[in-house]
Design a protein around this motif. Structure first.
Motif, PDB file in Angstrom:
ATOM      1  N   ASP A  18     -31.332 -26.761 -18.779  1.00 29.02           N
ATOM      2  CA  ASP A  18     -30.845 -25.429 -18.421  1.00 29.02           C
ATOM      3  C   ASP A  18     -29.482 -25.510 -17.743  1.00 29.02           C
ATOM      4  OD1 ASP A  18     -33.094 -24.148 -19.427  1.00 29.02           O
ATOM      5  OD2 ASP A  18     -34.166 -24.327 -17.532  1.00 29.02           O
ATOM      6  N   TRP A  21     -26.594 -26.241 -20.240  1.00 22.13           N
ATOM      7  CA  TRP A  21     -26.098 -25.059 -20.943  1.00 22.13           C
ATOM      8  C   TRP A  21     -25.062 -24.339 -20.080  1.00 22.13           C
ATOM      9  CZ3 TRP A  21     -25.719 -19.894 -20.042  1.00 22.13           C
ATOM     10  CH2 TRP A  21     -25.354 -19.102 -21.145  1.00 22.13           C
ATOM     11  N   THR A  24     -21.457 -25.792 -20.076  1.00 17.67           N
ATOM     12  CA  THR A  24     -20.557 -25.539 -21.205  1.00 17.67           C
ATOM     13  C   THR A  24     -19.632 -24.356 -20.937  1.00 17.67           C
ATOM     14  OG1 THR A  24     -22.077 -24.061 -22.389  1.00 17.67           O
ATOM     15  CG2 THR A  24     -22.275 -26.438 -22.829  1.00 17.67           C
TER      16      THR A  24
END
Length: 86
Positions: A18, A21, A24
């Motif tokens: 998690d 992500w 990014t």
């Protein structure tokens, strides 16, 4: 002469997947906010193990653990939908 630094704190969930992500998005956030310092704040849990991983990214300046509610109903005993807890 003192130059003010713009700091941004980014809260991420405790899981490595998690939080990855979320990572990014940080380079672009850093660019559009013109920030000098990004601190990643990981929600503290029983399995705090992502600090070294998150600190290894060159666009992250610091990482810490803090306890905070991810969902507004969490403080009231949990986050629920009609399908059950999540």
């Amino acid at each position: 002469m003192f130059t003010a630094r713009k700091r941004v704190r980014v809260a991420v969930p405790p899981g490595i997947g998690d939080s990855l992500w979320s990572m990014t998005k940080i380079p672009h956030l850093r660019e559009i906010e013109s920030t000098d310092h990004v601190e990643v704040v990981v929600r503290s849990s029983d399995l705090n193990r992502s600090l070294d991983f998150l600190a290894s990214f060159d666009f992250v300046d610091s990482v810490c653990y803090e306890q905070f509610d991810i969902h507004p109903n969490e403080a009231k005993g949990g986050a629920y939908s009609k399908e059950g807890p999540y």
